[in-house]
Design a protein around this motif. Sequence first.
Motif, PDB file in Angstrom:
ATOM      1  N   LEU A   1       0.806  -1.217   0.000  1.00 19.35           N
ATOM      2  CA  LEU A   1       0.000   0.000   0.000  1.00 19.35           C
ATOM      3  C   LEU A   1       0.838   1.266   0.000  1.00 19.35           C
ATOM      4  CD1 LEU A   1      -2.698  -1.219   2.534  1.00 19.35           C
ATOM      5  CD2 LEU A   1      -2.899  -1.105   0.058  1.00 19.35           C
ATOM      6  N   LEU A   2       2.035   1.187   0.552  1.00 18.07           N
ATOM      7  CA  LEU A   2       2.911   2.354   0.576  1.00 18.07           C
ATOM      8  C   LEU A   2       3.782   2.458  -0.673  1.00 18.07           C
ATOM      9  CD1 LEU A   2       4.108   2.376   4.310  1.00 18.07           C
ATOM     10  CD2 LEU A   2       2.309   3.743   3.249  1.00 18.07           C
ATOM     11  N   ALA A   3       3.797   1.412  -1.480  1.00 17.71           N
ATOM     12  CA  ALA A   3       4.645   1.404  -2.674  1.00 17.71           C
ATOM     13  C   ALA A   3       4.141   2.361  -3.746  1.00 17.71           C
ATOM     14  CB  ALA A   3       4.752  -0.015  -3.234  1.00 17.71           C
ATOM     15  N   HIS A   4       2.815   2.552  -3.810  1.00 18.35           N
ATOM     16  CA  HIS A   4       2.242   3.441  -4.832  1.00 18.35           C
ATOM     17  C   HIS A   4       0.887   3.942  -4.339  1.00 18.35           C
ATOM     18  CE1 HIS A   4       0.666   4.942  -8.666  1.00 18.35           C
ATOM     19  NE2 HIS A   4       1.909   4.895  -9.118  1.00 18.35           N
ATOM     20  N   PRO A   5       0.567   5.203  -4.580  1.00 18.13           N
ATOM     21  CA  PRO A   5      -0.708   5.760  -4.091  1.00 18.13           C
ATOM     22  C   PRO A   5      -1.943   5.051  -4.643  1.00 18.13           C
ATOM     23  CG  PRO A   5       0.790   7.514  -4.750  1.00 18.13           C
ATOM     24  CD  PRO A   5       1.422   6.238  -5.205  1.00 18.13           C
ATOM     25  N   ARG A   6      -1.830   4.401  -5.802  1.00 14.54           N
ATOM     26  CA  ARG A   6      -2.987   3.753  -6.400  1.00 14.54           C
ATOM     27  C   ARG A   6      -3.156   2.292  -5.962  1.00 14.54           C
ATOM     28  NH1 ARG A   6      -3.052   5.853 -12.748  1.00 14.54           N
ATOM     29  NH2 ARG A   6      -3.251   8.099 -12.271  1.00 14.54           N
ATOM     30  N   ASN A   7      -2.202   1.761  -5.277  1.00 12.88           N
ATOM     31  CA  ASN A   7      -2.318   0.379  -4.812  1.00 12.88           C
ATOM     32  C   ASN A   7      -3.432   0.283  -3.766  1.00 12.88           C
ATOM     33  OD1 ASN A   7      -0.213  -0.160  -6.477  1.00 12.88           O
ATOM     34  ND2 ASN A   7       1.268  -0.615  -4.861  1.00 12.88           N
ATOM     35  N   GLN A   8      -4.211  -0.787  -3.849  1.00 12.58           N
ATOM     36  CA  GLN A   8      -5.379  -0.890  -2.982  1.00 12.58           C
ATOM     37  C   GLN A   8      -5.569  -2.289  -2.407  1.00 12.58           C
ATOM     38  OE1 GLN A   8      -8.995   0.488  -4.849  1.00 12.58           O
ATOM     39  NE2 GLN A   8      -8.504   2.626  -4.405  1.00 12.58           N
ATOM     40  N   LEU A   9      -6.200  -2.289  -1.238  1.00 14.15           N
ATOM     41  CA  LEU A   9      -6.651  -3.510  -0.582  1.00 14.15           C
ATOM     42  C   LEU A   9      -8.147  -3.369  -0.369  1.00 14.15           C
ATOM     43  CD1 LEU A   9      -6.442  -6.144   1.078  1.00 14.15           C
ATOM     44  CD2 LEU A   9      -5.746  -4.758   3.046  1.00 14.15           C
ATOM     45  N   ARG A  10      -8.920  -4.250  -1.012  1.00 14.53           N
ATOM     46  CA  ARG A  10     -10.375  -4.236  -0.853  1.00 14.53           C
ATOM     47  C   ARG A  10     -10.803  -5.531  -0.168  1.00 14.53           C
ATOM     48  NH1 ARG A  10     -13.488  -3.437  -6.208  1.00 14.53           N
ATOM     49  NH2 ARG A  10     -11.835  -4.741  -7.091  1.00 14.53           N
ATOM     50  N   ILE A  11     -11.667  -5.376   0.822  1.00 11.71           N
ATOM     51  CA  ILE A  11     -12.102  -6.532   1.616  1.00 11.71           C
ATOM     52  C   ILE A  11     -13.619  -6.563   1.695  1.00 11.71           C
ATOM     53  CG2 ILE A  11     -11.969  -7.689   3.845  1.00 11.71           C
ATOM     54  CD1 ILE A  11      -9.348  -6.138   4.347  1.00 11.71           C
ATOM     55  N   LEU A  12     -14.179  -7.703   1.338  1.00 12.43           N
ATOM     56  CA  LEU A  12     -15.602  -7.966   1.534  1.00 12.43           C
ATOM     57  C   LEU A  12     -15.730  -8.963   2.675  1.00 12.43           C
ATOM     58  CD1 LEU A  12     -17.154  -8.286  -2.051  1.00 12.43           C
ATOM     59  CD2 LEU A  12     -17.987  -6.828  -0.208  1.00 12.43           C
ATOM     60  N   VAL A  13     -16.473  -8.594   3.706  1.00 12.26           N
ATOM     61  CA  VAL A  13     -16.565  -9.452   4.884  1.00 12.26           C
ATOM     62  C   VAL A  13     -18.028  -9.698   5.247  1.00 12.26           C
ATOM     63  CG1 VAL A  13     -16.391  -7.432   6.404  1.00 12.26           C
ATOM     64  CG2 VAL A  13     -15.837  -9.710   7.291  1.00 12.26           C
ATOM     65  N   GLY A  14     -18.307 -10.918   5.655  1.00 10.97           N
ATOM     66  CA  GLY A  14     -19.668 -11.269   6.038  1.00 10.97           C
ATOM     67  C   GLY A  14     -20.064 -10.642   7.363  1.00 10.97           C
ATOM     68  N   ASP A  15     -19.207 -10.758   8.355  1.00 13.02           N
ATOM     69  CA  ASP A  15     -19.500 -10.229   9.693  1.00 13.02           C
ATOM     70  C   ASP A  15     -18.194  -9.774  10.333  1.00 13.02           C
ATOM     71  OD1 ASP A  15     -20.397  -9.580  12.181  1.00 13.02           O
ATOM     72  OD2 ASP A  15     -21.208 -11.557  12.683  1.00 13.02           O
ATOM     73  N   ALA A  16     -18.078  -8.481  10.579  1.00 14.06           N
ATOM     74  CA  ALA A  16     -16.851  -7.929  11.161  1.00 14.06           C
ATOM     75  C   ALA A  16     -16.976  -7.683  12.661  1.00 14.06           C
ATOM     76  CB  ALA A  16     -16.489  -6.628  10.455  1.00 14.06           C
ATOM     77  N   THR A  17     -18.041  -8.152  13.284  1.00 14.54           N
ATOM     78  CA  THR A  17     -18.267  -7.891  14.704  1.00 14.54           C
ATOM     79  C   THR A  17     -17.106  -8.369  15.558  1.00 14.54           C
ATOM     80  OG1 THR A  17     -20.660  -8.122  14.382  1.00 14.54           O
ATOM     81  CG2 THR A  17     -19.833  -8.267  16.641  1.00 14.54           C
ATOM     82  N   ARG A  18     -16.648  -9.583  15.315  1.00 20.22           N
ATOM     83  CA  ARG A  18     -15.555 -10.148  16.108  1.00 20.22           C
ATOM     84  C   ARG A  18     -14.272  -9.357  15.897  1.00 20.22           C
ATOM     85  NH1 ARG A  18     -12.923 -16.179  15.207  1.00 20.22           N
ATOM     86  NH2 ARG A  18     -11.257 -15.989  16.757  1.00 20.22           N
ATOM     87  N   ALA A  19     -14.015  -8.971  14.657  1.00 22.27           N
ATOM     88  CA  ALA A  19     -12.788  -8.219  14.360  1.00 22.27           C
ATOM     89  C   ALA A  19     -12.782  -6.873  15.066  1.00 22.27           C
ATOM     90  CB  ALA A  19     -12.655  -8.036  12.847  1.00 22.27           C
ATOM     91  N   VAL A  20     -13.932  -6.219  15.101  1.00 22.23           N
ATOM     92  CA  VAL A  20     -14.026  -4.924  15.773  1.00 22.23           C
ATOM     93  C   VAL A  20     -13.872  -5.093  17.283  1.00 22.23           C
ATOM     94  CG1 VAL A  20     -15.565  -3.002  16.283  1.00 22.23           C
ATOM     95  CG2 VAL A  20     -15.436  -3.907  13.955  1.00 22.23           C
ATOM     96  N   LYS A  21     -14.477  -6.130  17.821  1.00 18.74           N
ATOM     97  CA  LYS A  21     -14.440  -6.357  19.266  1.00 18.74           C
ATOM     98  C   LYS A  21     -13.054  -6.767  19.748  1.00 18.74           C
ATOM     99  CE  LYS A  21     -16.527  -9.191  22.914  1.00 18.74           C
ATOM    100  NZ  LYS A  21     -17.508 -10.277  23.219  1.00 18.74           N
ATOM    101  N   ASP A  22     -12.442  -7.712  19.051  1.00 20.48           N
ATOM    102  CA  ASP A  22     -11.158  -8.263  19.487  1.00 20.48           C
ATOM    103  C   ASP A  22      -9.954  -7.519  18.919  1.00 20.48           C
ATOM    104  OD1 ASP A  22     -12.712 -10.126  20.761  1.00 20.48           O
ATOM    105  OD2 ASP A  22     -12.356 -11.721  19.301  1.00 20.48           O
ATOM    106  N   GLY A  23     -10.186  -6.722  17.880  1.00 17.66           N
ATOM    107  CA  GLY A  23      -9.087  -6.044  17.229  1.00 17.66           C
ATOM    108  C   GLY A  23      -8.547  -6.867  16.071  1.00 17.66           C
ATOM    109  N   HIS A  24      -8.147  -6.190  15.019  1.00 16.04           N
ATOM    110  CA  HIS A  24      -7.626  -6.890  13.842  1.00 16.04           C
ATOM    111  C   HIS A  24      -6.640  -5.972  13.131  1.00 16.04           C
ATOM    112  CE1 HIS A  24      -7.443  -9.179  10.110  1.00 16.04           C
ATOM    113  NE2 HIS A  24      -8.153 -10.139  10.678  1.00 16.04           N
ATOM    114  N   ARG A  25      -5.569  -6.539  12.603  1.00 15.00           N
ATOM    115  CA  ARG A  25      -4.534  -5.750  11.942  1.00 15.00           C
ATOM    116  C   ARG A  25      -5.034  -5.090  10.656  1.00 15.00           C
ATOM    117  NH1 ARG A  25       0.713  -6.725  14.029  1.00 15.00           N
ATOM    118  NH2 ARG A  25       0.705  -8.326  15.632  1.00 15.00           N
ATOM    119  N   PHE A  26      -5.981  -5.690   9.976  1.00 13.52           N
ATOM    120  CA  PHE A  26      -6.552  -5.054   8.797  1.00 13.52           C
ATOM    121  C   PHE A  26      -7.296  -3.772   9.167  1.00 13.52           C
ATOM    122  CE2 PHE A  26      -6.812  -8.961   5.781  1.00 13.52           C
ATOM    123  CZ  PHE A  26      -5.491  -8.755   5.411  1.00 13.52           C
ATOM    124  N   LEU A  27      -7.944  -3.761  10.314  1.00  8.30           N
ATOM    125  CA  LEU A  27      -8.643  -2.562  10.756  1.00  8.30           C
ATOM    126  C   LEU A  27      -7.643  -1.467  11.128  1.00  8.30           C
ATOM    127  CD1 LEU A  27     -11.516  -4.061  12.946  1.00  8.30           C
ATOM    128  CD2 LEU A  27     -11.470  -3.589  10.486  1.00  8.30           C
TER     129      LEU A  27
END
Length: 209
Positions: free
Chosen positions: A103-129
Amino acid sequence: MSDDVPEERSEQIELPAIDFHSPGRFAVHNPPIDLPEPEAWMAAAFLLGQDVGIQRFDKASEVRQHALAMLQQASRSVCIYSTDLEPWLYHHSSIQHACTRLLLAHPRNQLRILVGDATRAVKDGHRFLQLARRLTSNVHIRKLNPDYPAQNGTYLIVDNCGLLERPKADQYAGFALYRDPARVRIRQAEFDKAWDHGLSDANLRSFLL
């Protein structure tokens, strides 16, 4: 006034000494200031865009090796279709470092994520967040639309040529393709359609603000 009232004593009454016993010493167990980084993962020995053929796996360690190999070699884009951001796979410093480099290599580089349920990730913490909060213009996360036909399993698309797929989300078994543009093109089209129907998640939005 009556002469029977006793005079106030000038001397102070000596109180008995208090017998005090110390309960001993107490140790305060504070958490360490710097938590050690988890052990680095080893990437699979395949080259993105060069090695052909299907690489099958059925163990968690193998999934991690292929995912890391693809992410470390990504040069433009990464798309992830996941049930819950799969902490066992994506919540690791090796994965985070690989994505940060991309993501830092070029301004146009992107990471797109489709997730079914992010509740656990928000509660427990996640590196993608954490990445999404730092690199708001490069990382985008949407929730799968329940009214849009869901795809089976989970998968990772890298640079329109690499694909890591597990047909059943609750199993490790799957395969990796390091150079299969035709098959990746089909998956990419499916991802893009699901992405267009994706929704903003209130939990994610409040966390990322």
